[in-house]
Motif scaffolding. Sequence first.
Motif, mmCIF file in Angstrom:
data_model
loop_
_atom_site.group_PDB
_atom_site.id
_atom_site.type_symbol
_atom_site.label_atom_id
_atom_site.label_comp_id
_atom_site.label_asym_id
_atom_site.label_seq_id
_atom_site.Cartn_x
_atom_site.Cartn_y
_atom_site.Cartn_z
ATOM 1 N N UNK A 128 0.836 -1.206 0.000
ATOM 2 C CA UNK A 128 0.000 0.000 0.000
ATOM 3 C C UNK A 128 0.871 1.257 0.000
ATOM 4 N N UNK A 129 1.923 1.231 0.791
ATOM 5 C CA UNK A 129 2.819 2.390 0.898
ATOM 6 C C UNK A 129 3.545 2.652 -0.422
ATOM 7 N N UNK A 130 4.102 1.610 -1.019
ATOM 8 C CA UNK A 130 4.897 1.772 -2.238
ATOM 9 C C UNK A 130 4.049 2.012 -3.486
ATOM 10 N N UNK A 131 2.911 1.315 -3.576
ATOM 11 C CA UNK A 131 2.138 1.344 -4.818
ATOM 12 C C UNK A 131 0.821 2.088 -4.721
ATOM 13 N N UNK A 132 0.438 2.489 -3.515
ATOM 14 C CA UNK A 132 -0.850 3.138 -3.349
ATOM 15 C C UNK A 132 -2.009 2.187 -3.593
ATOM 16 N N UNK A 133 -1.727 0.901 -3.519
ATOM 17 C CA UNK A 133 -2.720 -0.143 -3.793
ATOM 18 C C UNK A 133 -3.339 -0.579 -2.487
ATOM 19 N N UNK A 134 -4.650 -0.531 -2.389
ATOM 20 C CA UNK A 134 -5.338 -0.938 -1.169
ATOM 21 C C UNK A 134 -5.661 -2.426 -1.228
ATOM 22 N N UNK A 135 -4.954 -3.210 -0.431
ATOM 23 C CA UNK A 135 -5.196 -4.646 -0.364
ATOM 24 C C UNK A 135 -6.386 -4.879 0.561
ATOM 25 N N UNK A 136 -7.381 -5.615 0.076
ATOM 26 C CA UNK A 136 -8.556 -5.900 0.899
ATOM 27 C C UNK A 136 -8.614 -7.361 1.339
ATOM 28 N N UNK A 137 -7.842 -8.214 0.678
ATOM 29 C CA UNK A 137 -7.843 -9.624 1.052
ATOM 30 C C UNK A 137 -6.639 -10.299 0.409
ATOM 31 N N UNK A 138 -6.309 -11.453 0.929
ATOM 32 C CA UNK A 138 -5.279 -12.288 0.314
ATOM 33 C C UNK A 138 -5.575 -13.737 0.658
ATOM 34 N N UNK A 139 -4.931 -14.623 -0.067
ATOM 35 C CA UNK A 139 -5.149 -16.045 0.113
ATOM 36 C C UNK A 139 -3.791 -16.721 -0.017
ATOM 37 N N UNK A 140 -3.403 -17.446 1.007
ATOM 38 C CA UNK A 140 -2.091 -18.088 1.002
ATOM 39 C C UNK A 140 -2.257 -19.554 1.347
ATOM 40 N N UNK A 141 -1.677 -20.404 0.510
ATOM 41 C CA UNK A 141 -1.745 -21.845 0.724
ATOM 42 C C UNK A 141 -0.329 -22.395 0.677
ATOM 43 N N UNK A 142 -0.032 -23.277 1.598
ATOM 44 C CA UNK A 142 1.247 -23.967 1.618
ATOM 45 C C UNK A 142 0.997 -25.425 1.270
ATOM 46 N N UNK A 143 1.750 -25.948 0.314
ATOM 47 C CA UNK A 143 1.628 -27.347 -0.087
ATOM 48 C C UNK A 143 2.870 -28.091 0.369
ATOM 49 N N UNK A 144 2.677 -29.254 0.926
ATOM 50 C CA UNK A 144 3.798 -30.057 1.404
ATOM 51 C C UNK A 144 3.297 -31.376 1.936
ATOM 52 N N UNK A 145 3.979 -31.874 2.966
ATOM 53 C CA UNK A 145 3.620 -33.152 3.566
ATOM 54 C C UNK A 145 3.318 -32.964 5.043
ATOM 55 N N UNK A 146 2.172 -33.505 5.475
ATOM 56 C CA UNK A 146 1.822 -33.462 6.893
ATOM 57 C C UNK A 146 2.777 -34.395 7.657
ATOM 58 N N UNK A 147 2.769 -34.310 8.976
ATOM 59 C CA UNK A 147 3.678 -35.132 9.791
ATOM 60 C C UNK A 147 3.495 -36.621 9.507
ATOM 61 N N UNK A 148 2.262 -37.063 9.368
ATOM 62 C CA UNK A 148 1.985 -38.473 9.119
ATOM 63 C C UNK A 148 2.570 -38.936 7.792
ATOM 64 N N UNK A 149 2.353 -38.167 6.734
ATOM 65 C CA UNK A 149 2.841 -38.547 5.412
ATOM 66 C C UNK A 149 4.347 -38.354 5.289
ATOM 67 N N UNK A 150 4.867 -37.358 5.965
ATOM 68 C CA UNK A 150 6.304 -37.074 5.918
ATOM 69 C C UNK A 150 7.103 -38.270 6.418
ATOM 70 N N UNK A 151 6.574 -38.949 7.433
ATOM 71 C CA UNK A 151 7.285 -40.089 8.010
ATOM 72 C C UNK A 151 7.284 -41.310 7.078
ATOM 73 N N UNK A 152 6.389 -41.338 6.083
ATOM 74 C CA UNK A 152 6.337 -42.478 5.167
ATOM 75 C C UNK A 152 7.155 -42.231 3.901
ATOM 76 N N UNK A 153 7.775 -41.073 3.774
ATOM 77 C CA UNK A 153 8.528 -40.745 2.559
ATOM 78 C C UNK A 153 9.883 -41.447 2.483
ATOM 79 N N UNK A 154 10.414 -41.815 3.607
ATOM 80 C CA UNK A 154 11.770 -42.410 3.610
ATOM 81 C C UNK A 154 11.839 -43.783 3.054
#
Length: 154
Positions: A128-154
């Motif tokens: 907003x400061x740099x571009x004068x753009x008013x952000x009203x919302x955002x959406x952030x998603x992280x993709x990866x492996x949960x603890x359960x699935x992470x342990x089965x990767x090895x």
Amino acid sequence: MAAKQEEWKDEYQKICELLRHHSYKLTPQRQTILKAFLENEDQHLSAEDTFMMVKHNYPDIGLATVYRTLDLLAELGILQKNDFGDGRSRYEFNRKDEHHHHHLICIKCGNVSEFDGDLLESLEAEIEKRNGYQVVDHDLKFYGYCNKCKSTLD
């Protein structure tokens, strides 16, 4: 538990009033779907998940009715419709008064969990400061492996 039921009852009444305000009827099907979301408010339910939950209490309900109702509730801002990249829309309550949360999506089992804490507030302020753009919302998603699935990767 009693306090939680009172909270559900209050939320349910607010939603009913909003539906009536927009001239929508509070059909038994809509009531059943709303109750399913209130009872599973920490879940990210697809139309199919919702259908499986409500058909026990309302056997005559059809999947198309569930889809239409979920889309209506999202259109009215009651539910938030999410796309987690698995080909199914998922819905959760749209909590405008709560702090924004983000989603952690396991690419192996499809589990979706929430990450509380909005680390993007300073970035929004900078945009907003740099571009004068008013952000009203955002959406952030992280993709990866949960603890359960992470342990089965090895």
